[in-house]
Design an enzyme around this catalytic site. Structure first.
Site, PDB file in Angstrom:
ATOM      1  N   GLY A 212      -2.479 -16.710  14.432  1.00  0.00           N
ATOM      2  CA  GLY A 212      -1.991 -16.609  13.050  1.00  0.00           C
ATOM      3  C   GLY A 212      -1.364 -15.258  12.793  1.00  0.00           C
ATOM      4  CG  ASN A 213       1.384 -14.751  10.049  1.00  0.00           C
ATOM      5  OD1 ASN A 213       1.158 -14.554   8.866  1.00  0.00           O
ATOM      6  ND2 ASN A 213       1.958 -15.867  10.497  1.00  0.00           N
ATOM      7  NE  ARG A 214      -2.204  -7.160  11.082  1.00  0.00           N
ATOM      8  CZ  ARG A 214      -3.382  -6.848  11.578  1.00  0.00           C
ATOM      9  NH1 ARG A 214      -4.473  -7.034  10.870  1.00  0.00           N
ATOM     10  NH2 ARG A 214      -3.472  -6.333  12.787  1.00  0.00           N
TER      11      ARG A 214
END
Ligand code: CTP
Length: 416
Positions: A212-214
């Site tokens: 995933g990412n932030r």
């Protein structure tokens, strides 16, 4: 506050409904940002929250009547000096009195004098909000340029639920600051359908792990908030986000993976007039997704070497579908580009190349990395047009950046 940013004079009007206690949070939010807040309750508001509370929070004396402090002519002066005025909560009664142009207490006379932006945050029972009289009064206030927020859906004072809850105090305060910054949204997108992607997509490796990412989703939700205030019908396709209040009246469709997001966008895009892709999309996904938790000591080494395959590019696909006539030609498509500069090209140059590659009408580009932008309340960058235009967007709240982007959509030529 620096001398460059002197406190701005904000009047918070409070009318007599159970949500009056939430006005305290609005006052606090505005004060904490350094602005000068003066509270003008209606006499009925003081049945819910005492004047002492408003005086302590604002640091100003509180009165409700035009006959108080007559020597200071405060029924005129408070409105004249206000740089923004917000009424939270606004009951059906105060909305009716404003629509009629009454000046029978200090709050309504202050509103009648004020020439600054006015934000009205309604709170009442669903039946009152939907009543034809209230609908007509709200329409009148919007025609006159007041920003009347849509109330939130949810639990009301009794057992009933429906539209009528006061929007969240921070949503109200953010909108007041947006108006103060000169971006008061006009109610001019009534009937316009806006589709926004927000947050980050996640790709499962096994039942407990994902790539995933932030992304926080804040910029996408800010876009939705402004579009709602402009009167649009808004749908957010949201991946993983921080816990954010849903803009009143917007529909949220939760998705997890890039392919889920692609499916939702494919379904909704042909019905949309404006599509803004603010999501941080996972470009790759694991080639296989394990049905049970992967073990680090296992023979297949799946955790040590993850094979990835490319995900669909939702933005590029949507543009292609418009070229193919599956999405109306008049639909405006806006992309985002989160870039870092490198040895050969600046972040701006990378974004310009990306706009060409993806073929959208507008692209909001910003520089990321080292804590910049992701998860923050503010944003900055460049707004790029398909015609090669570059408009610098200076450091501003994500709500102000959203207002800027949606104003640029008007320039692309919305069918209205
Ligand atoms: N986007 C998309 N589908 C993808 C990847 C990105 O719709 N699979 C959209 C994003 O929502 C954004 C724009 O495309 O509006 C640019 O996203 P970005 O991640 O910066 O672009 P990428 O195509 O992934 O390019 P890069 O190689 O720089 O990662």
């Amino acid at each position: 506050m620096s001398e460059l940013n002197p406190p701005r004079k904000i009047v918070v009007g409070v009318s007599g409904g159970i949500a009056a206690y939430k006005a305290c949070h609005v006052i606090r939010d505005l004060k904490e940002a350094g602005d000068d807040v003066r509270v003008v309750p209606t006499p009925n508001a003081l049945n819910f929250v005492g004047a002492v509370t408003f005086e302590a929070l604002s640091g100003h004396r509180v009165s409700t009547s035009v006959f108080d402090a007559v020597d200071e002519v405060q029924h005129v002066r408070i409105g004249q000096e206000a740089q923004a005025l917000v009424i939270a909560p606004a009951t059906a009664d105060v909305i009716a009195r404003l629509a009629a142009g009454r000046a029978d207490d200090l709050l309504t006379s202050t509103v009648l004098v004020a020439t600054c932006p006015i934000v009205v945050a309604p709170a009442m029972h669903t039946e009152m909000w939907l009543n034809a009289a209230t609908r007509a009064n709200v329409a009148t206030l919007r025609e006159r340029g007041m920003i009347v927020m849509e109330p939130a859906h949810g639990r009301l004072t009794g057992k009933d639920t429906g539209p009528g809850r006061l929007p969240e105090p921070n949503q109200i305060a953010d909108l007041v600051r947006l108006a103060l910054d000169g971006h008061a949204p006009r109610f001019d997108w009534s009937g316009t359908k806006v589709l926004i992607t927000a947050g980050g997509t996640q790709e499962a490796l096994d039942p407990v792990r994902f790539l995933g990412n932030r992304s926080s989703g804040r910029q996408g939700y800010a876009l939705a908030e402004v579009a709602v205030q402009r009167g649009a019908e808004v749908t957010i396709v949201a991946g993983a986000t921080d816990k954010l209040p849903v803009p009143s009246g917007a529909t949220v469709i939760k998705v997890v993976s890039t392919r889920d997001m692609a499916d939702a966008v494919a379904r909704l895009a042909p019905e949309s007039d404006v599509i803004v892709m603010a999501a941080a999309v996972a470009d790759f996904r694991p080639a296989t997704q394990a049905g049970s938790k992967l073990k680090k000591g296992a023979d297949d080494q799946s955790l040590a070497r993850i094979e990835l395959i490319e995900n669909p590019d939702i933005l590029a696909t949507t543009v292609q579908r418009r070229r193919d006539g599956q999405i109306p030609a008049g639909t405006v498509i806006v992309g985002f580009a989160a870039e870092t500069g490198d040895a050969t090209h600046s972040a701006l140059e990378h974004a310009q190349a990306k706009l060409q590659r993806k073929g959208c009408d507008l692209m909001m580009a910003n520089e990321v990395g080292e804590g910049k932008v992701f998860g923050e309340a503010r944003n900055r960058g460049w707004l790029l047009g398909a015609d090669g235009s570059v408009t610098e967007v200076s450091d501003a709240s994500k709500l102000a950046v959203a207002a800027h982007i949606l104003e640029a959509v008007d320039g692309v030529g919305l069918p209205n």
